[in-house]
Design a protein around this motif. Structure first.
Motif, mmCIF file in Angstrom:
data_model
loop_
_atom_site.group_PDB
_atom_site.id
_atom_site.type_symbol
_atom_site.label_atom_id
_atom_site.label_comp_id
_atom_site.label_asym_id
_atom_site.label_seq_id
_atom_site.Cartn_x
_atom_site.Cartn_y
_atom_site.Cartn_z
ATOM 1 N N PHE A 80 0.867 -1.386 -0.015
ATOM 2 C CA PHE A 80 -0.183 0.031 -0.019
ATOM 3 C C PHE A 80 0.889 1.194 -0.043
ATOM 4 O O PHE A 80 1.963 1.180 0.497
ATOM 5 C CB PHE A 80 -0.914 0.071 1.312
ATOM 6 N N ASP B 129 -7.136 5.931 4.018
ATOM 7 C CA ASP B 129 -7.414 6.239 2.673
ATOM 8 C C ASP B 129 -6.091 5.672 1.869
ATOM 9 O O ASP B 129 -5.865 5.910 0.916
ATOM 10 C CB ASP B 129 -7.271 7.881 1.990
ATOM 11 N N SER C 278 -4.108 3.144 -0.259
ATOM 12 C CA SER C 278 -4.369 2.466 -1.583
ATOM 13 C C SER C 278 -3.395 1.275 -1.983
ATOM 14 O O SER C 278 -2.351 1.685 -1.803
ATOM 15 C CB SER C 278 -4.461 3.485 -2.812
ATOM 16 N N ARG C 279 -3.821 0.213 -2.240
ATOM 17 C CA ARG C 279 -2.971 -0.826 -2.680
ATOM 18 C C ARG C 279 -2.484 -0.521 -4.114
ATOM 19 O O ARG C 279 -3.251 0.037 -5.154
ATOM 20 C CB ARG C 279 -3.887 -1.895 -2.623
#
Length: 377
Positions: free
Chosen positions: A182, A191, A193-194
Motif C-alpha cells: 500500500f 485512505d 491505496s493498494r
C-alpha cells in the motif's frame, strides 16, 4: 516470462511462501485450518498441471508455543531448539493436508549457505526436479536448527526468492497477513491505496514498506520487496497477496487484480549472472589496475591475468571472487584458476600462462560470460 497479469495463467511452476503470521497462533499452536485451506487451493492447481513448491515459515514459532516461550527473548540455542521442536509438527500438518489429495510431501531444509556453494546448489536443484517428476510436493524451510548466526524469526522471504531461482520457477507468491503493498500503512490510514502492479522496484516503494513485522514474524513488507527484487532480476515474477483471504491465490493466478504483482523487468540479468551476484558467497578477491578496470567497466572485456596486481584469499577453480579496482569493488565472477595459480600468473600476458603453470586451460582469468559488474566507477 511474466510481463502482465494475463501471463499469470500460463505459469508452469510456482513457489508459494507462507509466513508465520498465517501458520502459528499463540494459544492453539499450528493453524491447521489455514494450512488445509491453502493446500486445497494449491492441490487444485496441481491437478491442473501446475508444479508447486511450498516455502514455509513457522517451525520456531510452533516450538515457542509448544514450550511456552512466548514472553521473552530466546537465546540462539533456544531458537534452534524451538525450530527442532516445531519442524516435525509443521511437516506433519502439511503431510496430513496434502494426503487428503493423495499427494506426498518431501522436507527440504536449506540454509543460504547451501545455495551459495555450486555443488550444493546443483544438488538442491536436481533434488527438486526429481520430486517434481515423482509428483511429490517439496516443502522448504530454513534449517534453523543448525544456523549459528542470527535466526530471523519467521522471515523466509529471501529464502523463497532464492528457491524460486533454484527450481527455475515462473512466479514467487508471498502469502502474508496484508493484501499487498500500500502507498500508506492501511492499519493507520483509511485512505491507503493498494498498488496493483510494479514494473520496477525503486526506493520510493521501499520507503512505503517500512520495516515492521507481525507479532509472529519479523520479515515485514520491506523484506518482501527485497525478495521480489531478487526474484525479478532473475526473470521470476513475484506477488504479495493475503493468505487470509479465501480464493486470493486462485484469483491471482487467473490474472485478476489481486495483491501486488512485480513484473520481470527489461533490465533483468540472466539467471547465471543473477546466481553470481545474489547467491554465491565470494571466496576471495582479485585486485586489478586502472587499465583492467576500464576494460571491464567500459568495454565489456574478460579479465586477463596481465591486469591483476594482487590476489587475496584461498579459492578453487570455478569459485566466485570479487574484483576490486582502484576505486573499490567493481565486479564478481567465476575464476578459471585457483588462488595459488593466480598468484603465479598475475601481471603476465595470457601467452605466458602455459610456460608458467605447465598448462593453459583458459586465456582469461574470468570470462565475460561469467562476470557481472557491480559498480560503474
Amino acid at each position: 516470462m511474466i510481463r502482465s497479469r494475463t501471463d499469470l495463467s500460463r505459469a508452469k511452476r510456482v513457489v508459494v511462501k507462507i509466513g508465520s503470521s498465517l501458520l502459528a497462533d499463540e494459544s492453539a499452536g499450528i493453524c491447521q485450518d489455514v494450512i488445509d485451506r491453502l493446500v486445497d487451493e494449491m492441490a487444485g492447481f496441481m491437478a491442473e498441471g501446475l508444479e508447486v513448491v511450498v516455502v514455509t515459515s513457522g517451525s520456531v514459532a510452533l516450538g515457542r508455543v509448544d514450550q511456552g516461550w512466548l514472553d521473552r527473548e530466546l537465546s540462539v540455542h533456544e531458537k534452534q531448539a524451538a525450530a527442532a521442536i516445531g519442524q516435525p509438527k509443521l511437516m506433519s500438518a502439511y503431510a496430513d493436508a496434502f494426503a487428503r489429495h493423495d499427494r506426498s510431501v518431501a522436507q527440504m531444509l536449506l540454509t543460504k549457505d547451501d545455495l551459495r556453494h555450486r555443488r550444493r546448489y546443483l544438488n538442491a536443484s536436481n533434488t527438486s526436479e526429481t520430486l517434481f517428476s515423482a509428483g511429490v510436493v517439496p516443502i522448504v524451510n530454513e534449517n534453523d536448527t543448525v544456523v549459528v548466526a542470527e535466526i530471523k524469526f519467521g522471515d523466509n522471504d529471501s529464502l523463497g526468492a532464492l528457491v524460486s531461482l533454484v527450481v527455475d520457477a515462473d512466479l514467487l507468491v508471498m502469502l502474508t497477513d496484508v493484501e499487498g503493498l500500500f502507498d500508506k500503512n492501511p492499519a493507520r490510514h483509511s485512505d491507503a491505496s493498494r498498488i496493483g502492479i510494479i514494473e520496477h522496484i525503486n526506493e520510493a516503494h521501499i520507503a512505503m514498506a517500512g520495516d515492521a513485522g507481525s507479532s509472529f514474524g519479523t520479515g515485514g513488507m520491506a523484506s518482501k520487496l527485497m525478495a521480489a527484487r531478487v526474484a525479478t532480476k532473475s526473470g521470476v515474477a513475484a506477488a504479495i497477496i493475503s493468505g487470509s483471504k479465501v480464493g486470493a491465490l486462485r484469483k491471482l493466478l487467473a490474472g485478476q487484480d489481486e495483491g501486488t504483482l512485480f513484473l520481470c523487468g527489461i533490465d533483468r540479468q540472466t539467471k547465471r549472472k543473477h546466481w553470481i551476484t545474489e547467491v554465491l558467497h565470494p571466496a576471495g578477491e582479485i585486485r586489478v589496475d586502472a587499465g583492467a578496470a576500464k576494460a571491464l567497466l567500459k568495454q565489456g572485456s574478460s579479465l586477463l591475468p596481465v591486469g591483476v596486481i594482487a590476489v587475496d584469499g584461498v579459492f578453487d577453480k570455478g569459485d566466485c571472487i570479487e574484483i576490486v579496482g582502484p576505486n573499490g569493488i567493481i565486479a564478481r565472477g567465476l575464476c578459471n584458476y585457483t588462488a595459488e595459480e593466480m598468484r603465479r600468473i598475475m601481471g603476465h600476458a595470457s601467452g605466458d600462462i602455459e610456460s608458467i603453470l605447465g598448462f593453459h586451460d583458459f586465456t582469461s582469468v574470468i570470462h565475460r560470460d561469467n562476470l557481472v559488474l557491480t559498480s560503474d566507477n
